[in-house]
Design a protein around this motif. Structure first.
Motif, PDB file in Angstrom:
ATOM      1  N   PHE A  67       0.702  -1.106  -0.109  1.00 26.91           N
ATOM      2  CA  PHE A  67       0.000  -0.072  -0.050  1.00 26.91           C
ATOM      3  C   PHE A  67       0.935   1.080  -0.009  1.00 26.91           C
ATOM      4  N   TYR A  68       1.608   1.304   0.809  1.00 21.91           N
ATOM      5  CA  TYR A  68       2.503   2.501   0.955  1.00 21.91           C
ATOM      6  C   TYR A  68       3.478   2.575  -0.150  1.00 21.91           C
ATOM      7  N   GLY A  69       3.974   1.782  -0.745  1.00 20.85           N
ATOM      8  CA  GLY A  69       4.977   1.634  -1.712  1.00 20.85           C
ATOM      9  C   GLY A  69       4.266   2.268  -3.013  1.00 20.85           C
ATOM     10  N   SER A  70       2.897   1.647  -3.212  1.00 17.80           N
ATOM     11  CA  SER A  70       2.258   2.300  -4.214  1.00 17.80           C
ATOM     12  C   SER A  70       1.678   3.687  -4.224  1.00 17.80           C
TER      13      SER A  70
ATOM     14  N   GLN B  23       9.700  -0.032   5.560  1.00 18.51           N
ATOM     15  CA  GLN B  23       9.933   0.806   6.568  1.00 18.51           C
ATOM     16  C   GLN B  23       8.427   1.381   6.975  1.00 18.51           C
ATOM     17  N   CYS B  24       7.826   1.664   6.320  1.00 15.77           N
ATOM     18  CA  CYS B  24       6.459   2.158   6.895  1.00 15.77           C
ATOM     19  C   CYS B  24       5.760   1.380   7.480  1.00 15.77           C
ATOM     20  N   VAL B  25       5.596  -0.001   7.042  1.00 13.26           N
ATOM     21  CA  VAL B  25       4.742  -0.773   7.998  1.00 13.26           C
ATOM     22  C   VAL B  25       5.499  -0.985   9.494  1.00 13.26           C
ATOM     23  N   GLU B  26       6.739  -1.179   9.223  1.00 11.06           N
ATOM     24  CA  GLU B  26       7.438  -1.192  10.551  1.00 11.06           C
ATOM     25  C   GLU B  26       7.005  -0.179  11.632  1.00 11.06           C
ATOM     26  N   ARG B  27       7.169   0.850  10.976  1.00 14.94           N
ATOM     27  CA  ARG B  27       6.885   2.315  11.725  1.00 14.94           C
ATOM     28  C   ARG B  27       5.723   2.292  12.306  1.00 14.94           C
ATOM     29  N   ARG B  28       4.504   1.914  11.441  1.00 18.01           N
ATOM     30  CA  ARG B  28       3.211   1.926  11.807  1.00 18.01           C
ATOM     31  C   ARG B  28       2.820   0.999  12.647  1.00 18.01           C
TER      32      ARG B  28
ATOM     33  N   ASN C 185      -9.319   5.516  15.701  1.00 16.21           N
ATOM     34  CA  ASN C 185      -8.682   6.966  15.708  1.00 16.21           C
ATOM     35  C   ASN C 185      -7.223   6.880  16.013  1.00 16.21           C
ATOM     36  N   VAL C 186      -6.668   5.932  16.589  1.00 16.46           N
ATOM     37  CA  VAL C 186      -5.246   5.810  16.659  1.00 16.46           C
ATOM     38  C   VAL C 186      -4.653   5.292  15.138  1.00 16.46           C
ATOM     39  N   ARG C 187      -5.248   4.534  14.455  1.00 12.60           N
ATOM     40  CA  ARG C 187      -4.842   4.234  13.442  1.00 12.60           C
ATOM     41  C   ARG C 187      -5.062   5.348  12.261  1.00 12.60           C
ATOM     42  N   SER C 188      -5.855   6.135  12.353  1.00 14.97           N
ATOM     43  CA  SER C 188      -6.135   7.275  11.378  1.00 14.97           C
ATOM     44  C   SER C 188      -4.976   8.177  11.880  1.00 14.97           C
ATOM     45  N   ARG C 189      -4.645   8.266  12.902  1.00 11.55           N
ATOM     46  CA  ARG C 189      -3.380   9.415  13.284  1.00 11.55           C
ATOM     47  C   ARG C 189      -2.046   8.730  13.046  1.00 11.55           C
ATOM     48  N   VAL C 190      -2.044   7.550  13.183  1.00 15.01           N
ATOM     49  CA  VAL C 190      -0.688   6.962  12.868  1.00 15.01           C
ATOM     50  C   VAL C 190      -0.477   6.982  11.123  1.00 15.01           C
ATOM     51  N   ASP C 191      -1.489   6.719  10.606  1.00 12.57           N
ATOM     52  CA  ASP C 191      -1.514   6.921   8.864  1.00 12.57           C
ATOM     53  C   ASP C 191      -1.337   8.258   8.429  1.00 12.57           C
ATOM     54  N   GLU C 192      -1.645   9.075   9.144  1.00  9.00           N
ATOM     55  CA  GLU C 192      -1.375  10.467   8.719  1.00  9.00           C
ATOM     56  C   GLU C 192      -0.117  10.782   8.999  1.00  9.00           C
ATOM     57  N   ILE C 193       0.635  10.251   9.948  1.00  2.67           N
ATOM     58  CA  ILE C 193       2.186  10.535  10.432  1.00  2.67           C
ATOM     59  C   ILE C 193       2.866  10.016   9.348  1.00  2.67           C
ATOM     60  N   ILE C 194       2.708   8.622   9.090  1.00  3.27           N
ATOM     61  CA  ILE C 194       3.303   7.799   7.953  1.00  3.27           C
ATOM     62  C   ILE C 194       3.429   8.624   6.689  1.00  3.27           C
ATOM     63  N   LEU C 195       2.395   8.863   6.204  1.00  5.87           N
ATOM     64  CA  LEU C 195       1.808   9.444   4.874  1.00  5.87           C
ATOM     65  C   LEU C 195       2.801  10.777   4.942  1.00  5.87           C
ATOM     66  N   ASN C 196       2.887  11.606   6.025  1.00  4.48           N
ATOM     67  CA  ASN C 196       3.435  12.795   5.948  1.00  4.48           C
ATOM     68  C   ASN C 196       5.037  12.927   5.943  1.00  4.48           C
ATOM     69  N   GLU C 197       5.361  11.784   6.934  1.00  8.76           N
ATOM     70  CA  GLU C 197       6.725  11.772   7.169  1.00  8.76           C
ATOM     71  C   GLU C 197       7.575  10.796   6.330  1.00  8.76           C
TER      72      GLU C 197
END
Length: 127
Positions: free
Chosen positions: A39-42, A75-80, A111-123
């Motif tokens: 997902f994140y790679g795409s 890397q994104c999955v590990e960080r998530r 709620n936590v998942r949404s916030r974490v996804d926002e962090i991953i996408l932006n960073e």
């Protein structure tokens, strides 16, 4: 007239070229990558196509794109996973809460998942 060599090597860039008709074309071999880009790679691939076309072209032509995207996804999955565990622990979202009140647990975990996804996408994805 002199016969042209079928395959030549250019020492300046390290590429081999093959004669096709009257034109030499680069012999590009893309390494076999078995990992999924996920997902994140795409998402990152689409970002590179749209906003970083030079980097996208370089990675594509050098045969490193798929490996790069698979690395980004891992890397994104590990960080998530790390952030999810950390935030759920801080906010008291436990298995005990899950067994006591499933809907509350789902609401808070989403709620936590949404916030974490926002962090991953932006960073990590849109950079």
């Amino acid at each position: 007239m002199k016969e042209l060599e079928r395959i030549i090597h250019d020492d300046s860039n390290g590429l081999d070229y093959i004669l096709v008709g009257e034109v030499y074309l680069p012999l590009l071999a893309v390494p076999n990558e078995t990992r999924e880009i996920g997902f994140y790679g795409s998402l990152h691939r689409n970002y590179l196509k749209d906003y970083k076309s030079g980097l996208y072209s370089y990675l594509s032509l050098s045969g490193k794109l798929w490996s790069y995207l698979a690395d980004v996804n891992e890397q994104c999955v590990e960080r998530r996973d790390y952030l999810m565990d950390q935030m759920m622990e801080q906010e008291g979202i436990t298995e005990e809460l899950k067994s006591r009140d499933q809907m509350e647990w789902v609401r808070r975990a989403n709620n936590v998942r949404s916030r974490v996804d926002e962090i991953i996408l932006n960073e990590m994805v849109y950079v």
